[in-house]
Design an enzyme around this catalytic site. Sequence first.
Site, PDB file in Angstrom:
ATOM      1  N   ILE A 154      36.917  40.234  40.023  1.00  0.00           N
ATOM      2  CA  ILE A 154      37.114  38.843  41.067  1.00  0.00           C
ATOM      3  C   ILE A 154      36.960  39.457  42.491  1.00  0.00           C
ATOM      4  O   ILE A 154      36.430  38.661  43.175  1.00  0.00           O
ATOM      5  CB  ILE A 154      38.272  38.328  40.411  1.00  0.00           C
ATOM      6  N   THR A 229      45.184  33.934  43.676  1.00  0.00           N
ATOM      7  CA  THR A 229      44.739  33.234  42.360  1.00  0.00           C
ATOM      8  C   THR A 229      44.770  34.356  41.266  1.00  0.00           C
ATOM      9  O   THR A 229      44.239  34.171  40.298  1.00  0.00           O
ATOM     10  CB  THR A 229      43.191  33.002  42.502  1.00  0.00           C
ATOM     11  N   SER A 230      45.534  35.464  41.459  1.00  0.00           N
ATOM     12  CA  SER A 230      45.629  36.388  40.362  1.00  0.00           C
ATOM     13  C   SER A 230      46.870  36.026  39.508  1.00  0.00           C
ATOM     14  O   SER A 230      46.688  35.238  38.480  1.00  0.00           O
ATOM     15  CB  SER A 230      45.881  37.791  40.923  1.00  0.00           C
ATOM     16  N   ARG A 231      47.903  36.538  39.942  1.00  0.00           N
ATOM     17  CA  ARG A 231      49.449  36.197  39.134  1.00  0.00           C
ATOM     18  C   ARG A 231      50.470  35.742  39.949  1.00  0.00           C
ATOM     19  O   ARG A 231      50.559  36.414  41.058  1.00  0.00           O
ATOM     20  CB  ARG A 231      49.739  37.261  38.179  1.00  0.00           C
ATOM     21  N   ASP A 255      47.035  29.428  43.300  1.00  0.00           N
ATOM     22  CA  ASP A 255      46.467  28.757  41.913  1.00  0.00           C
ATOM     23  C   ASP A 255      47.554  29.222  40.949  1.00  0.00           C
ATOM     24  O   ASP A 255      47.449  28.818  39.601  1.00  0.00           O
ATOM     25  CB  ASP A 255      45.208  29.257  41.677  1.00  0.00           C
ATOM     26  N   GLU A 260      55.670  29.501  36.861  1.00  0.00           N
ATOM     27  CA  GLU A 260      54.678  28.498  36.133  1.00  0.00           C
ATOM     28  C   GLU A 260      54.829  28.362  34.575  1.00  0.00           C
ATOM     29  O   GLU A 260      54.483  27.140  34.265  1.00  0.00           O
ATOM     30  CB  GLU A 260      53.246  28.821  36.570  1.00  0.00           C
ATOM     31  N   HIS A 292      46.780  26.618  38.236  1.00  0.00           N
ATOM     32  CA  HIS A 292      46.174  27.975  37.337  1.00  0.00           C
ATOM     33  C   HIS A 292      44.894  27.135  36.718  1.00  0.00           C
ATOM     34  O   HIS A 292      44.699  27.275  35.707  1.00  0.00           O
ATOM     35  CB  HIS A 292      47.134  28.191  36.178  1.00  0.00           C
ATOM     36  N   GLN A 293      44.110  26.855  37.903  1.00  0.00           N
ATOM     37  CA  GLN A 293      42.946  26.211  37.294  1.00  0.00           C
ATOM     38  C   GLN A 293      41.484  26.835  37.659  1.00  0.00           C
ATOM     39  O   GLN A 293      40.482  26.397  37.634  1.00  0.00           O
ATOM     40  CB  GLN A 293      42.452  24.635  37.921  1.00  0.00           C
ATOM     41  N   ALA A 294      41.664  28.140  38.619  1.00  0.00           N
ATOM     42  CA  ALA A 294      40.479  28.968  39.006  1.00  0.00           C
ATOM     43  C   ALA A 294      39.594  29.212  37.950  1.00  0.00           C
ATOM     44  O   ALA A 294      38.383  29.456  38.266  1.00  0.00           O
ATOM     45  CB  ALA A 294      41.125  29.913  39.693  1.00  0.00           C
TER      46      ALA A 294
HETATM   47  P1  NAI Z   1      39.981  43.882  37.147  1.00  0.00           P
HETATM   48  O1  NAI Z   1      40.651  44.478  36.221  1.00  0.00           O
HETATM   49  O2  NAI Z   1      38.492  43.779  37.159  1.00  0.00           O
HETATM   50  O3  NAI Z   1      40.143  44.139  38.584  1.00  0.00           O
HETATM   51  C1  NAI Z   1      41.538  44.218  38.994  1.00  0.00           C
HETATM   52  C2  NAI Z   1      41.548  45.452  40.005  1.00  0.00           C
HETATM   53  O4  NAI Z   1      42.980  45.696  40.620  1.00  0.00           O
HETATM   54  C3  NAI Z   1      40.909  46.789  39.609  1.00  0.00           C
HETATM   55  O5  NAI Z   1      39.972  47.086  40.297  1.00  0.00           O
HETATM   56  C4  NAI Z   1      42.115  47.825  39.653  1.00  0.00           C
HETATM   57  O6  NAI Z   1      41.622  49.008  39.997  1.00  0.00           O
HETATM   58  C5  NAI Z   1      43.139  46.979  40.890  1.00  0.00           C
HETATM   59  N1  NAI Z   1      44.376  47.358  40.759  1.00  0.00           N
HETATM   60  C6  NAI Z   1      45.231  47.695  39.741  1.00  0.00           C
HETATM   61  N2  NAI Z   1      46.498  47.792  40.157  1.00  0.00           N
HETATM   62  C7  NAI Z   1      46.586  47.611  41.667  1.00  0.00           C
HETATM   63  C8  NAI Z   1      47.551  47.654  42.544  1.00  0.00           C
HETATM   64  N3  NAI Z   1      48.640  48.319  42.221  1.00  0.00           N
HETATM   65  N4  NAI Z   1      47.052  47.743  43.904  1.00  0.00           N
HETATM   66  C9  NAI Z   1      45.905  47.456  44.265  1.00  0.00           C
HETATM   67  N5  NAI Z   1      44.996  47.238  43.184  1.00  0.00           N
HETATM   68  C10 NAI Z   1      45.074  47.440  41.873  1.00  0.00           C
HETATM   69  O7  NAI Z   1      40.427  42.254  36.863  1.00  0.00           O
HETATM   70  P2  NAI Z   1      39.798  40.779  37.521  1.00  0.00           P
HETATM   71  O8  NAI Z   1      38.847  40.474  36.188  1.00  0.00           O
HETATM   72  O9  NAI Z   1      39.137  41.149  38.698  1.00  0.00           O
HETATM   73  O10 NAI Z   1      41.011  39.760  37.549  1.00  0.00           O
HETATM   74  C11 NAI Z   1      42.183  40.040  38.374  1.00  0.00           C
HETATM   75  C12 NAI Z   1      43.377  39.195  37.960  1.00  0.00           C
HETATM   76  O11 NAI Z   1      42.891  38.004  38.325  1.00  0.00           O
HETATM   77  C13 NAI Z   1      43.654  39.261  36.528  1.00  0.00           C
HETATM   78  O12 NAI Z   1      44.421  40.400  36.302  1.00  0.00           O
HETATM   79  C14 NAI Z   1      44.326  38.048  36.381  1.00  0.00           C
HETATM   80  O13 NAI Z   1      45.650  38.204  36.415  1.00  0.00           O
HETATM   81  C15 NAI Z   1      43.579  37.298  37.357  1.00  0.00           C
HETATM   82  N6  NAI Z   1      43.108  36.280  36.814  1.00  0.00           N
HETATM   83  C16 NAI Z   1      43.363  34.871  37.358  1.00  0.00           C
HETATM   84  C17 NAI Z   1      42.539  33.603  36.664  1.00  0.00           C
HETATM   85  C18 NAI Z   1      42.967  32.290  37.212  1.00  0.00           C
HETATM   86  O14 NAI Z   1      42.499  31.366  36.303  1.00  0.00           O
HETATM   87  N7  NAI Z   1      43.774  32.215  38.305  1.00  0.00           N
HETATM   88  C19 NAI Z   1      41.315  33.756  35.844  1.00  0.00           C
HETATM   89  C20 NAI Z   1      41.125  35.153  35.564  1.00  0.00           C
HETATM   90  C21 NAI Z   1      41.991  36.327  36.020  1.00  0.00           C
END
Ligand code: NAI
Length: 339
Positions: A154, A229-231, A255, A260, A292-294
Site C-alpha cells: 500500500i 488508513t492503516s490501523r 479511515d 473503532e 474504515h472504507q479504504a
Molecule cells: P505490507 O506488509 O505489504 O507493508 C507493511 C510495511 O510496513 C512493510 O514493508 C513492513 O516492512 C513495514 N513495517 C513493519 N513494521 C514497521 C515499523 N515499525 N516501522 C516502519 N515500517 C514498518 O502491508 P500492506 O498491504 O501495505 O498494508 C499495510 C497496512 O494497511 C496493513 O497492515 C493494514 O493494517 C492496513 N490496511 C488498511 C485497510 C483499510 O481499509 N483501511 C485495508 C488493507 C490494509
Amino acid sequence: MKVVAYSIKSFEKEFLARANQKKHDITLISNPLSPETAIYAEGKDAVVVFTNDNVSAPVINQLADLGIKYIATRSAGTDHIDKEAASLRGIKLANVPVYSPQAIAEHTVALALALNRQVVKAEAHSLHFDFRQDELIGFNFFGKTVGLIGLGYIGRATAAIFNGLGCRVIAYDAFLTESLPGIALVSFDEVLAQSDIISLHAPLTPDTHHLINQATLTKMKDGVMLLNTSRGGLLNTQDVVDALNTGKVGYLGIDVYENEKGLFFEDHEHDHLKDTLLADLMSHPNVLVTPHQAYLTKEALQQIADQTIQNLDQWQQNKCVGKACVCARNCRAAIPVSC
Ligand code: NAI
C-alpha cells in the site's frame, strides 16, 4: 467444509457467492464474533472473520472447544487475532495478504485532496447556495514532500500516486534498506522533520502502537497533514487532538480509529452516549474521518472473497495456504506442505 462467516455486510454476499460456487457450506451472519456469538460456530470446521471481530484468546478457546480448526480473516491486517492462542489450540490462521493495494492508496489520496481543497466544506456551503470562496484556500501538492511510514504494497501504491502529483516522496520502513525508484528511503526522524504530508502504512504491532504521539508530533513541521488508513492504534488519538488544537497538525485524514471496534461498520447515530474522543476529533473543521472504507472497491471485495475461498479450499485439501499463512510459527517461507 462447514463454515460460519461473521460480520458479513449485505454487499459482500454476491462477491462471496461468486467466489464460493457452492463449494463450501457457509453460514453468513451480520453479527461480529464475540464471546456471545462464538456459539454459532458449533458444528463448523472454519470461521471467517473481519477486522473488528473479537478474535482474542478467550474467544479462540471457545472456538477450539467447539471444534473449530481454521480461522480465515477477510483482511490483510491480522492485529485483531491472538496468534499465540490459536497456535496453542492448534487452530490454523490465514489472511488476504495482498488485494488491490491501489484501493487503499487511492482512498488515502482522496482524503488528502479533499482535506486540502476543502471539498466537504465547499459542498456543504454550495448546498445552501453559499458560493463564497472564504475559507476554501488550499495548497499545491506539486513540489511538496510526502513522507510514508511503511513501504509495503500500500505504501508503494500511495507513493506512485503522490509521485504523479509531482510530490517528492520519502519513506521510512523498518525492514527495507534500499530506496525504490521515485522514493528516497530515509530515517524515521527524517520523515517526521521533512514531510509536509505524512501517511501511515505500517501494520499495527507492539512496535508501531502509538507511533504517532506527543514526542513524535513535536518533531513534525508545523501545520503538517497527517493521514492514517492503516490501523487506528498507530496514533495516540488524544495527542493528535492536542496537536490539532495547537496547530501543529494542520490537517488530519483518518479511515481508522483506535477505538473503532464496536463502533465502525454500524449506525450509531441514535446512541445516547457517543465516543467523546472521536466526537472531539471530528469537531475540528480540518479533520476528515471515514469509516474504515479504504478497501471498499468492487475489485478489492472480489479479491478478498476469492482469496478467502482459496484459503478454505487449501485447508480442505490438507494443504498450506502459502503466503496467506499467519500462524504464529510463520511458515510463509516454508515448502508448501500442511503447516
Ligand atoms: P505490507 O506488509 O505489504 O507493508 C507493511 C510495511 O510496513 C512493510 O514493508 C513492513 O516492512 C513495514 N513495517 C513493519 N513494521 C514497521 C515499523 N515499525 N516501522 C516502519 N515500517 C514498518 O502491508 P500492506 O498491504 O501495505 O498494508 C499495510 C497496512 O494497511 C496493513 O497492515 C493494514 O493494517 C492496513 N490496511 C488498511 C485497510 C483499510 O481499509 N483501511 C485495508 C488493507 C490494509
